[in-house]
Design a protein around this motif. Structure first.
Motif, PDB file in Angstrom:
ATOM      1  N   LEU A   3       0.837  -1.213   0.000  1.00  0.00           N
ATOM      2  CA  LEU A   3       0.000   0.000   0.000  1.00  0.00           C
ATOM      3  C   LEU A   3       0.868   1.258   0.000  1.00  0.00           C
ATOM      4  N   ALA A   4       1.949   1.229   0.786  1.00  0.00           N
ATOM      5  CA  ALA A   4       2.801   2.428   0.901  1.00  0.00           C
ATOM      6  C   ALA A   4       3.473   2.757  -0.430  1.00  0.00           C
ATOM      7  N   ASN A   5       3.648   1.736  -1.286  1.00  0.00           N
ATOM      8  CA  ASN A   5       4.265   1.980  -2.594  1.00  0.00           C
ATOM      9  C   ASN A   5       3.228   2.231  -3.692  1.00  0.00           C
ATOM     10  N   ASP A   6       1.962   2.299  -3.295  1.00  0.00           N
ATOM     11  CA  ASP A   6       0.891   2.522  -4.266  1.00  0.00           C
ATOM     12  C   ASP A   6       0.412   3.973  -4.113  1.00  0.00           C
ATOM     13  N   PRO A   7       0.553   4.792  -5.160  1.00  0.00           N
ATOM     14  CA  PRO A   7       0.178   6.207  -5.036  1.00  0.00           C
ATOM     15  C   PRO A   7      -1.290   6.422  -4.641  1.00  0.00           C
ATOM     16  N   GLU A   8      -2.119   5.416  -4.884  1.00  0.00           N
ATOM     17  CA  GLU A   8      -3.527   5.563  -4.476  1.00  0.00           C
ATOM     18  C   GLU A   8      -3.689   5.492  -2.960  1.00  0.00           C
ATOM     19  N   HIS A   9      -2.714   4.902  -2.296  1.00  0.00           N
ATOM     20  CA  HIS A   9      -2.821   4.724  -0.833  1.00  0.00           C
ATOM     21  C   HIS A   9      -1.808   5.559  -0.044  1.00  0.00           C
ATOM     22  N   ALA A  10      -0.616   5.791  -0.635  1.00  0.00           N
ATOM     23  CA  ALA A  10       0.421   6.529   0.108  1.00  0.00           C
ATOM     24  C   ALA A  10      -0.123   7.905   0.503  1.00  0.00           C
ATOM     25  N   CYS A  11       0.129   8.297   1.735  1.00  0.00           N
ATOM     26  CA  CYS A  11      -0.377   9.585   2.275  1.00  0.00           C
ATOM     27  C   CYS A  11      -1.880   9.718   2.099  1.00  0.00           C
ATOM     28  N   GLY A  12      -2.605   8.601   2.109  1.00  0.00           N
ATOM     29  CA  GLY A  12      -4.028   8.652   1.766  1.00  0.00           C
ATOM     30  C   GLY A  12      -4.986   8.490   2.935  1.00  0.00           C
ATOM     31  N   TYR A  13      -4.475   8.207   4.129  1.00  0.00           N
ATOM     32  CA  TYR A  13      -5.397   7.874   5.233  1.00  0.00           C
ATOM     33  C   TYR A  13      -5.451   8.987   6.288  1.00  0.00           C
ATOM     34  N   ASP A  14      -6.671   9.265   6.724  1.00  0.00           N
ATOM     35  CA  ASP A  14      -6.884  10.294   7.754  1.00  0.00           C
ATOM     36  C   ASP A  14      -6.785   9.701   9.147  1.00  0.00           C
ATOM     37  N   MET A  15      -6.940   8.375   9.210  1.00  0.00           N
ATOM     38  CA  MET A  15      -6.936   7.721  10.532  1.00  0.00           C
ATOM     39  C   MET A  15      -6.461   6.279  10.377  1.00  0.00           C
ATOM     40  N   VAL A  16      -5.629   5.860  11.320  1.00  0.00           N
ATOM     41  CA  VAL A  16      -5.146   4.471  11.327  1.00  0.00           C
ATOM     42  C   VAL A  16      -5.509   3.859  12.674  1.00  0.00           C
ATOM     43  N   LYS A  73       3.320   5.346   8.816  1.00  0.00           N
ATOM     44  CA  LYS A  73       3.526   6.803   8.694  1.00  0.00           C
ATOM     45  C   LYS A  73       3.477   7.240   7.229  1.00  0.00           C
ATOM     46  N   ARG A  74       4.004   6.395   6.358  1.00  0.00           N
ATOM     47  CA  ARG A  74       3.971   6.735   4.918  1.00  0.00           C
ATOM     48  C   ARG A  74       2.552   6.693   4.358  1.00  0.00           C
ATOM     49  N   LEU A  75       1.660   5.990   5.047  1.00  0.00           N
ATOM     50  CA  LEU A  75       0.278   5.874   4.564  1.00  0.00           C
ATOM     51  C   LEU A  75      -0.630   6.974   5.129  1.00  0.00           C
ATOM     52  N   MET A  76      -0.137   7.664   6.171  1.00  0.00           N
ATOM     53  CA  MET A  76      -0.966   8.699   6.803  1.00  0.00           C
ATOM     54  C   MET A  76      -0.829  10.030   6.078  1.00  0.00           C
ATOM     55  N   LYS A  77      -1.953  10.728   5.962  1.00  0.00           N
ATOM     56  CA  LYS A  77      -1.906  12.104   5.455  1.00  0.00           C
ATOM     57  C   LYS A  77      -1.274  12.976   6.541  1.00  0.00           C
ATOM     58  N   PRO A  78      -0.554  14.029   6.177  1.00  0.00           N
ATOM     59  CA  PRO A  78      -0.159  14.977   7.231  1.00  0.00           C
ATOM     60  C   PRO A  78      -1.423  15.454   7.944  1.00  0.00           C
ATOM     61  N   GLY A  79      -1.365  15.501   9.266  1.00  0.00           N
ATOM     62  CA  GLY A  79      -2.558  15.888  10.039  1.00  0.00           C
ATOM     63  C   GLY A  79      -3.445  14.700  10.405  1.00  0.00           C
TER      64      GLY A  79
END
Ligand SMILES: C[S@@+](CC[C@H](N)C(=O)[O-])C[C@H]1O[C@@H](n2cnc3c(N)ncnc32)[C@H](O)[C@@H]1O
Length: 225
Positions: free
Chosen positions: A120-133, A150-156
């Motif tokens: 997921l972290a290497n997939d641009p559709e998912h990287a930095c894509g989550y608001d909550m984990v 961390k790579r999957l979380m959006k800043p904020g």
């Protein structure tokens, strides 16, 4: 303080019970499925109202209870990706999801979380894509999952890590911990240290349920690293 009494006291105030979730909660407990503690339900409910996530990532589905809690208490536009490796639990979770009107909002990805998170972290559709984990898988692996999460979380974005106090074991001297539990004890202490010392994160460790770490990924996290 007697933790069980404290939990029973807190839980006794609960009123807003969804019949489907209550049934699944009781069923899971009777089958020995390790689901979130009852007091986590209202905690998640409040967090979901504040954060209003569009996308949630869960690590550790079990049979789908917490994923359904998050789907039920989030906005109907919110989508959840949840990861599980146990084949029987995957089958049960899929059955539970399909019996609700939330099935199209929950995607279960089968497999080992380390590999799935990497993918997921290497997939641009998912990287930095989550608001909550919601981190709720094998506790000794949280420390390994952290860089990928961390790579999957959006800043904020926020991350909730469950069971971080290990029934209070984490407070004890390592010499009081049975040998078989020492790896998990050490790794969880390392994990809490990493959460509290990572300049990209702001973390509060709460003695709720079995211990929860609530982390915020700073808006400027990418500049910090
Ligand atoms: C505490 S249970 C999750 C409970 C669930 N979140 C709930 O409250 O309904 C942890 C789950 O994580 C799964 N798990 C543990 N390590 C994993 C890994 N490396 N990859 C994927 N799943 C894992 C276990 O099979 C187990 O079902």
């Amino acid at each position: 303080m007697d933790r069980q009494r404290l939990s029973a006291f807190i839980n006794a105030f609960d009123t807003d019970r969804d019949p489907l979730l209550t049934q699944l909660e009781l069923e899971s407990i009777s089958q020995g499925i390790p689901i979130i503690r009852h007091e986590m339900i209202s905690f998640l409910q409040v967090i979901l109202k504040i954060v209003k996530p569009g996308r949630i990532l869960e690590v550790g589905t079990a049979t789908g209870f917490s994923a359904l809690v998050m789907a039920a208490y989030s906005d109907p536009s919110c989508h959840i990706v949840t990861i599980e490796k146990d084949p029987d639990r995957i089958t049960a979770a899929r059955e539970h999801f399909s019996g609700t009107d939330m099935a199209d909002r929950i995607r279960l990805i089968p497999g080992d979380a380390q590999e799935v998170l990497e993918m997921l972290a290497n997939d641009p559709e998912h990287a930095c894509g989550y608001d909550m984990v919601f981190m709720d898988a094998a506790k000794a692996q949280y420390i390994h999952f952290l860089p990928l999460v961390k790579r999957l979380m959006k800043p904020g974005a926020i991350m909730i890590s469950d069971n971080v106090l290990q029934e209070g074991n984490l407070l004890e001297s390592k010499y009081l911990i049975p040998r078989r539990d020492r790896t998990i004890y050490k790794r969880m202490r390392d994990y809490l240290y990493a959460l509290k010392h990572d300049p990209a994160l702001i973390t509060s460790i709460l003695p709720l349920g079995d211990g929860v770490a609530l982390s915020y990924l700073r808006e400027d996290s990418q500049a910090i690293g």
